[in-house]
Design a protein around this motif. Structure first.
Motif, mmCIF file in Angstrom:
data_model
loop_
_atom_site.group_PDB
_atom_site.id
_atom_site.type_symbol
_atom_site.label_atom_id
_atom_site.label_comp_id
_atom_site.label_asym_id
_atom_site.label_seq_id
_atom_site.Cartn_x
_atom_site.Cartn_y
_atom_site.Cartn_z
ATOM 1 N N ARG A 1 0.822 -1.210 0.000
ATOM 2 C CA ARG A 1 0.000 0.000 0.000
ATOM 3 C C ARG A 1 0.852 1.254 0.000
ATOM 4 O O ARG A 1 0.347 2.354 0.143
ATOM 5 N N LYS B 1 2.925 4.245 -1.378
ATOM 6 C CA LYS B 1 2.896 5.100 -2.578
ATOM 7 C C LYS B 1 4.292 5.665 -2.760
ATOM 8 O O LYS B 1 4.577 6.793 -2.382
ATOM 9 N N THR B 2 5.186 4.864 -3.336
ATOM 10 C CA THR B 2 6.575 5.290 -3.475
ATOM 11 C C THR B 2 7.162 4.717 -4.753
ATOM 12 O O THR B 2 6.716 3.698 -5.263
#
Length: 186
Positions: free
Chosen positions: A23, A25-26
């Motif tokens: 999960r 966001k990178t």
């Protein structure tokens, strides 16, 4: 010695049989920067240098999304070789970001606990390093690239076992075979 490629996984940590999407966001670049920054801050917070930093993966310029997205971050801290292996997620960047979160958790331990508590945590990880620090491919004399089958592993293990001169060499072969079997699909 721990290698960047192929993935060098600690001998006593089982591999994940299934993976889930992370999960986080990178991007890969940001996850790498986060791990490097967290380790630098951890070294600064603890007053003990982090050295011999290696990120070991199956990532190459030709295979940026390898079938095995596992990551093992190896480093030395306070004289202890530490491995933080993660293969829970489907991407290298998610697994790296998880390593970043684990290092940040050690920083929280350091702030709210003691240096001795963190040292005890990492000492528990000390035993996770392969006996010789070499990957199972090196120990078994397998190619560092390409796929191998369980049959290839068994044949090479038997061949090398015949030449093992000491109990230590045989133990290293046993650990390498077991690790290879865990990482090789049926």
């Amino acid at each position: 010695m721990t290698t960047q490629y192929p993935l060098t996984w600690p001998a006593l940590i089982p591999r994940q049989k299934t993976r889930e999407p992370g999960r986080f966001k990178t991007t890969l670049a940001q996850a790498l920067a986060n791990v490097e920054n967290s380790l630098a801050l951890f070294g600064k917070d603890s007053g003990k240098a982090v050295s011999n930093f290696v990120i070991s993966t199956n990532y190459t310029l030709t295979e940026r999304r390898p079938a095995d997205p596992g990551v093992a971050v190896w480093f030395t801290w306070d004289g202890i070789q530490v491995a933080i292996p993660i293969d829970r997620y489907t991407t290298i960047e998610a697994n790296l970001q998880a390593v970043h979160q684990i290092v940040e958790a050690r920083r929280v331990e350091l702030r709210h606990g003691t240096l001795a508590l963190v040292r005890a945590t990492f000492t528990g990880l000390l035993a996770l390093a392969p006996p010789s620090g070499r990957s199972w491919r090196e120990v078994l004399g397998m190619s560092l690239q390409g796929q191998v089958t369980r049959n290839d592993i068994t044949m090479q293990y038997r061949h090398r076992s015949k030449g093992a001169a000491t109990e230590v060499e045989q133990k290293e072969l046993n650990v390498a075979r077991d690790q290879a079997m865990k990482e090789t699909p049926l």
